[in-house]
Design an enzyme around this catalytic site. Structure first.
Site, PDB file in Angstrom:
ATOM      1  N   PHE A 117       0.848  -1.135   0.186  1.00  0.00           N
ATOM      2  CA  PHE A 117       0.064  -0.078   0.030  1.00  0.00           C
ATOM      3  C   PHE A 117       0.769   1.446   0.082  1.00  0.00           C
ATOM      4  CE2 PHE A 117      -4.561   0.848   0.890  1.00  0.00           C
ATOM      5  CZ  PHE A 117      -4.898  -0.172   0.303  1.00  0.00           C
ATOM      6  N   GLN A 237      -7.739  14.669   3.670  1.00  0.00           N
ATOM      7  CA  GLN A 237      -7.131  13.735   2.557  1.00  0.00           C
ATOM      8  C   GLN A 237      -7.882  13.900   1.305  1.00  0.00           C
ATOM      9  OE1 GLN A 237      -6.315   9.335   3.167  1.00  0.00           O
ATOM     10  NE2 GLN A 237      -4.194  10.387   3.103  1.00  0.00           N
ATOM     11  N   HIS A 239      -8.037  11.414  -1.776  1.00  0.00           N
ATOM     12  CA  HIS A 239      -7.726   9.935  -2.277  1.00  0.00           C
ATOM     13  C   HIS A 239      -7.355  10.219  -3.884  1.00  0.00           C
ATOM     14  CE1 HIS A 239      -7.320   5.885  -3.341  1.00  0.00           C
ATOM     15  NE2 HIS A 239      -7.328   5.428  -2.107  1.00  0.00           N
ATOM     16  N   LEU A 249     -14.842   5.452  -4.400  1.00  0.00           N
ATOM     17  CA  LEU A 249     -13.514   4.730  -4.108  1.00  0.00           C
ATOM     18  C   LEU A 249     -13.038   3.848  -4.989  1.00  0.00           C
ATOM     19  CD1 LEU A 249     -11.011   6.369  -2.358  1.00  0.00           C
ATOM     20  CD2 LEU A 249     -10.990   4.071  -1.356  1.00  0.00           C
ATOM     21  N   GLU A 252      -6.401   1.675  -3.123  1.00  0.00           N
ATOM     22  CA  GLU A 252      -5.241   1.754  -3.396  1.00  0.00           C
ATOM     23  C   GLU A 252      -4.672   0.402  -3.637  1.00  0.00           C
ATOM     24  OE1 GLU A 252      -3.664   4.911  -0.957  1.00  0.00           O
ATOM     25  OE2 GLU A 252      -1.822   3.691  -0.544  1.00  0.00           O
ATOM     26  N   ARG A 283      -0.553   9.403  -0.613  1.00  0.00           N
ATOM     27  CA  ARG A 283      -1.789   9.878  -1.140  1.00  0.00           C
ATOM     28  C   ARG A 283      -1.824  11.367  -1.461  1.00  0.00           C
ATOM     29  NH1 ARG A 283      -6.174   6.332   2.250  1.00  0.00           N
ATOM     30  NH2 ARG A 283      -5.770   4.417   1.133  1.00  0.00           N
ATOM     31  N   HIS A 370     -11.776  12.328   0.862  1.00  0.00           N
ATOM     32  CA  HIS A 370     -11.592  10.987   1.633  1.00  0.00           C
ATOM     33  C   HIS A 370     -11.763  10.749   2.905  1.00  0.00           C
ATOM     34  CE1 HIS A 370     -11.202   6.691   1.312  1.00  0.00           C
ATOM     35  NE2 HIS A 370      -9.851   6.625   1.967  1.00  0.00           N
ATOM     36  N   ARG A 412      -2.747  10.738   6.191  1.00  0.00           N
ATOM     37  CA  ARG A 412      -2.537   9.516   6.693  1.00  0.00           C
ATOM     38  C   ARG A 412      -2.235   8.459   5.424  1.00  0.00           C
ATOM     39  NH1 ARG A 412      -6.519   5.255   6.077  1.00  0.00           N
ATOM     40  NH2 ARG A 412      -8.070   6.450   4.961  1.00  0.00           N
TER      41      ARG A 412
HETATM   42  C1  LIG Z   1     -14.559   3.902   0.349  1.00  0.00           C
HETATM   43  C2  LIG Z   1     -13.483   3.935   1.619  1.00  0.00           C
HETATM   44  C3  LIG Z   1     -12.631   2.787   1.729  1.00  0.00           C
HETATM   45  C4  LIG Z   1     -11.809   2.850   2.666  1.00  0.00           C
HETATM   46  N1  LIG Z   1     -10.782   1.795   2.785  1.00  0.00           N
HETATM   47  C5  LIG Z   1      -9.870   1.738   3.859  1.00  0.00           C
HETATM   48  C6  LIG Z   1      -8.955   0.879   3.977  1.00  0.00           C
HETATM   49  O1  LIG Z   1      -8.776  -0.089   3.125  1.00  0.00           O
HETATM   50  N2  LIG Z   1      -8.088   0.795   5.076  1.00  0.00           N
HETATM   51  C7  LIG Z   1      -8.252   1.697   6.017  1.00  0.00           C
HETATM   52  O2  LIG Z   1      -7.466   1.884   6.821  1.00  0.00           O
HETATM   53  N3  LIG Z   1      -9.163   2.714   5.793  1.00  0.00           N
HETATM   54  C8  LIG Z   1      -9.887   3.101   4.897  1.00  0.00           C
HETATM   55  N4  LIG Z   1     -10.888   3.932   4.795  1.00  0.00           N
HETATM   56  C9  LIG Z   1     -11.143   4.818   5.925  1.00  0.00           C
HETATM   57  C10 LIG Z   1     -11.869   4.101   7.102  1.00  0.00           C
HETATM   58  O3  LIG Z   1     -12.711   3.201   6.665  1.00  0.00           O
HETATM   59  C11 LIG Z   1     -12.646   5.134   7.924  1.00  0.00           C
HETATM   60  O4  LIG Z   1     -12.011   6.192   8.250  1.00  0.00           O
HETATM   61  C12 LIG Z   1     -13.075   4.319   9.103  1.00  0.00           C
HETATM   62  O5  LIG Z   1     -13.706   2.996   8.675  1.00  0.00           O
HETATM   63  C13 LIG Z   1     -14.220   5.182   9.941  1.00  0.00           C
HETATM   64  O6  LIG Z   1     -14.565   4.247  11.066  1.00  0.00           O
HETATM   65  P1  LIG Z   1     -15.327   4.944  12.268  1.00  0.00           P
HETATM   66  O7  LIG Z   1     -15.401   3.793  13.303  1.00  0.00           O
HETATM   67  O8  LIG Z   1     -14.578   6.069  12.775  1.00  0.00           O
HETATM   68  O9  LIG Z   1     -16.641   5.553  11.597  1.00  0.00           O
HETATM   69  P2  LIG Z   1     -18.003   4.902  10.857  1.00  0.00           P
HETATM   70  O10 LIG Z   1     -17.501   3.547  10.391  1.00  0.00           O
HETATM   71  O11 LIG Z   1     -18.304   5.656   9.912  1.00  0.00           O
HETATM   72  O12 LIG Z   1     -18.977   4.911  12.223  1.00  0.00           O
HETATM   73  C14 LIG Z   1     -19.443   6.140  12.376  1.00  0.00           C
HETATM   74  C15 LIG Z   1     -20.761   5.582  13.369  1.00  0.00           C
HETATM   75  O13 LIG Z   1     -21.198   6.924  13.910  1.00  0.00           O
HETATM   76  C16 LIG Z   1     -22.717   6.691  13.948  1.00  0.00           C
HETATM   77  N5  LIG Z   1     -23.064   8.025  13.947  1.00  0.00           N
HETATM   78  C17 LIG Z   1     -22.656   9.220  13.383  1.00  0.00           C
HETATM   79  N6  LIG Z   1     -23.251  10.247  13.864  1.00  0.00           N
HETATM   80  C18 LIG Z   1     -24.179   9.972  14.881  1.00  0.00           C
HETATM   81  C19 LIG Z   1     -25.112  10.415  15.622  1.00  0.00           C
HETATM   82  N7  LIG Z   1     -25.289  12.088  15.504  1.00  0.00           N
HETATM   83  N8  LIG Z   1     -25.776   9.767  16.614  1.00  0.00           N
HETATM   84  C20 LIG Z   1     -25.632   8.683  16.600  1.00  0.00           C
HETATM   85  N9  LIG Z   1     -24.669   7.931  15.933  1.00  0.00           N
HETATM   86  C21 LIG Z   1     -24.114   8.710  14.832  1.00  0.00           C
HETATM   87  C22 LIG Z   1     -22.934   6.018  12.423  1.00  0.00           C
HETATM   88  O14 LIG Z   1     -24.327   5.466  12.542  1.00  0.00           O
HETATM   89  C23 LIG Z   1     -21.841   4.915  12.520  1.00  0.00           C
HETATM   90  O15 LIG Z   1     -22.355   3.899  13.093  1.00  0.00           O
HETATM   91  C24 LIG Z   1     -12.069   3.996   3.686  1.00  0.00           C
HETATM   92  C25 LIG Z   1     -12.865   4.769   3.713  1.00  0.00           C
HETATM   93  C26 LIG Z   1     -13.773   5.015   2.574  1.00  0.00           C
HETATM   94  C27 LIG Z   1     -14.805   6.104   2.429  1.00  0.00           C
END
Ligand SMILES: Cc1cc2nc3c(=O)[nH]c(=O)nc-3n(C[C@H](O)[C@H](O)[C@H](O)COP(=O)(O)OP(=O)(O)OC[C@H]3O[C@@H](n4cnc5c(N)ncnc54)[C@H](O)[C@@H]3O)c2cc1C
Length: 597
Positions: A117, A237, A239, A249, A252, A283, A370, A412
């Site tokens: 990566f 960031q 992407h 997306l 990568e 990135r 991203h 990142r």
């Molecule tokens: C398409 C894509 C591909 C990616 N691929 C990778 C990868 O291969 N490797 C990597 O390391 N990272 C990757 N990333 C980044 C990574 O996936 C995210 O940064 C990470 O999953 C975020 O996780 P989180 O638990 O912080 O938030 P999320 O998984 O978004 O969870 C947020 C949670 O908060 C809840 N929520 C939000 N607001 C409220 C509210 N007001 N009240 C109640 N609940 C709320 C939502 O319901 C959800 O359950 C990728 C991102 C994208 C968009």
């Protein structure tokens, strides 16, 4: 009075960070997870490429190399104590996921498969190293499913489709949250000893983004309104490979498998910008190179996109030119079937959304908004801090994309977000439970849902001429154009002014649906208010930082300026105005030097 619930630990958000926090908190404390989405629909499910850990399953790798790559990737703004902690914990964290049942892709001899990566290298040879542990291109989906099952097994109480609208703070400590139940429109007060915010990012401030509609920065905005700061919000960031115009997306991992970026002249241009690792540079570097190619009229057909070419014949041609080999030393060669096996969702997305088959055609791509490196400031224990002395807020924790530890600094590395979720999600959960087990509940305020009522009444009773979509679209356009991959004083100043104008216009909005049941229009309006607050913080922080570093690239200040700007930005909202402060970057082993890939 609303419905009242009581828990030791409350987690807001059910993505990878929230579920990991909930799971670990629930081992010793009565824990609830509140989520506006059904947990397995959280955005973590979109993560494709993998989670970084120096397992060394395919070739030599070490946590120290992962640490250095992350520090370098962050353009030296990441806090090195936290980065070291994360990279050392990574190996154990990935095996933990495996033991919880996560179905990783495998090597022929049954170990967790790993792929290269961007920015992850063998520090001795400088060549890309296979560090990303993956489950095809569905790694995030598998993380969510695995952790959700473990939480259910551990009796975590879930409140699905409850949207948190306010954080309760009493005597300077967290006391709970107020949430709206989507199916009934009723308010609920959740009273707790510890609160963990894991609400994800805010990519919806930009027009072209890989982020889901739910990425509206709710947690960050709620915290900001409660007088707490946000950190390093200028660093967002882009992407390199979003599908042209859609932003969806293309992982990568495609370049990890050998895909290359090609301009209108049919040239593989990344060897000009990053001669050592080429298409696998970090990135920010690749996105800027693409922008420069397009600016110099080498976009495809003169338009604002380039090709990502992952046809097996192209991959094999460049792999041979680069001398890329398999771990056993044989030449690296991939077939169409192998590509399909490793990247099934990517192939499917392209076929479905744009009618392009990546096995036989190149994919049209452009940089897409991203990931936010900034967020709610925490220390490496997950505690939210509220000043430049790193003073923790009792009982308040944050983890995942909503938080800024800061392990990603100014940029990142791919795979380090999923890692951040599982490492800091776990420790936020453990520490929040430990705190709760030694603390008393704060008393609830006299009228805990008062501020939430004010917010809802304002939205429900508005009768002005403005509407949510126009304001949202104008905000997204100015943020993408003027606070995007490249930035200038003039553009950012224009963006700040525009966002402030939109905030004024927001006071005149009206919402047609005044009902209570699943009133998504009302909640979209509330989410827009968050995006507007966050946009202002992002644009003001960016305008303020007079240097280029990581994802923050200014045409008028093209160099990194360590003397004046090797510091984190903190922004508070006080009496409706933003105030800026700073805190120092933590160093352990690595002195800043010029970043070359
Ligand atoms: C398409 C894509 C591909 C990616 N691929 C990778 C990868 O291969 N490797 C990597 O390391 N990272 C990757 N990333 C980044 C990574 O996936 C995210 O940064 C990470 O999953 C975020 O996780 P989180 O638990 O912080 O938030 P999320 O998984 O978004 O969870 C947020 C949670 O908060 C809840 N929520 C939000 N607001 C409220 C509210 N007001 N009240 C109640 N609940 C709320 C939502 O319901 C959800 O359950 C990728 C991102 C994208 C968009």
């Amino acid at each position: 009075m609303a419905n009242i619930h009581q828990f030791d630990v409350l987690v807001v958000g059910a993505g990878g960070a929230g579920l990991m926090a909930g799971l670990y908190a629930s081992k010793t404390a009565k824990t609830a997870v509140i989520s506006k989405l059904y947990p397995t629909r959280s955005h973590t499910g979109a993560a494709q490429g993998g989670v970084g850990a120096a397992l060394g399953n395919i070739e030599e790798d070490r946590p120290e190399w992962h640490t250095y790559d992350t520090v370098k990737g962050s353009d030296y703004l990441g806090d090195q104590d936290a980065i070291e902690f994360m990279c050392n914990e990574a190996v154990q964290a990935v095996y933990e996921l495996e033991h919880y049942g996560l179905p990783f892709s495998r090597t022929p001899d049954g170990r967790i498969a790993q792929r290269p990566f961007g920015g992850h290298t063998n520090n001795e040879t400088g060549k890309p190293v296979r560090r990303a542990c993956y489950a095809a291109d569905r790694t995030g989906h598998m993380i969510l499913q695995t952790l959700y099952q473990q939480c259910i097994k551990n009796d975590v109480k879930f409140f699905d489709e409850y949207q948190v609208l306010d954080l309760l703070m009493v005597n300077g400590a967290a006391a709970g949250v107020v949430a709206l139940e989507l199916s009934s429109g009723e308010l609920h007060v959740f009273h707790a000893k510890s609160v963990i915010i894991a609400t994800g990012g805010h990519g919806r401030v930009f027009e072209i983004t890989s982020n889901a509609y739910a990425y509206t920065g709710d947690g960050a905005a709620i915290v900001l309104r409660r007088g707490l700061p946000l950190e390093d919000m200028e660093f967002f960031q882009f992407h390199p490979t979003g599908i042209y115009k859609l932003g969806i997306l293309i992982t990568e991992g495609v370049r990890g498998e050998g895909g290359v970026l090609i301009n209108d002249k049919g040239e593989r241009f990344m060897d000009k910008y990053a001669p050592h690792v080429k298409d696998l540079a970090s990135r920010d570097v690749v996105s800027r190179a693409m922008y420069l190619e397009m600016r110099d009229k080498r976009g495809i057909g003169g338009k604002r996109y380039l090709y990502l070419d992952a046809r097996p014949e192209t991959i094999n041609k460049y792999a041979a030119l680069d001398g890329r080999t398999n771990p056993d030393g044989s030449p690296y060669v991939i077939s169409g079937d192998e590509l399909l096996g490793k990247l099934p969702d990517i192939v499917d997305f392209c076929r479905t959304y744009i009618g392009v088959d990546p096995v036989t055609q190149p994919m049209p791509v452009q940089p897409t908004a991203h990931y936010t490196m900034g967020g709610i400031p925490t220390n490496k224990f997950g505690q939210v801090i509220h000043d430049d002395q790193n003073t923790p807020v009792p009982g308040l924790y944050a983890a995942g994309e909503a938080a800024c530890v800061s392990v990603h600094g100014a940029n990142r590395l791919g795979t380090n977000s999923l890692l951040d979720l599982i490492v800091f999600g776990k420790h936020a959960g453990l520490n929040a439970a430990e705190y709760a087990n030694g603390a008393d509940l704060q008393p609830l305020p006299q009228d805990p849902e008062d501020y939430t009522h004010q917010q809802i009444d304002f939205l429900r009773n508005g009768s002005g001429k403005e509407n949510v979509f126009d304001i949202g679209n104008e905000m997204k356009a100015v943020m993408f154009d003027d606070v995007g991959v490249f930035r200038t004083e003039e553009g950012m100043a224009k963006a700040v002014e525009k966002v402030r104008e939109l905030k004024e216009r927001f006071k005149q909005i009206s919402v047609a649906d005044t009902g209570r049941i699943f009133n998504t229009e009302l909640l979209n309006a509330w989410e827009l208010s968050n995006l507007l607050d966050i946009s202002e913080v992002v644009a003001v922080s960016a305008l303020n930082r007079k240097e280029s570093r990581g994802a923050h690239a200014r045409e008028d200040y093209p160099e990194r300026d360590d003397e004046n700007w090797m510091k984190h930005t903190l922004v508070w909202q006080r009496d409706g105005k933003l105030e800026i402060g700073y805190k120092p970057v933590v160093y352990t082993h690595f002195e800043p030097k010029k970043r070359v890939y």
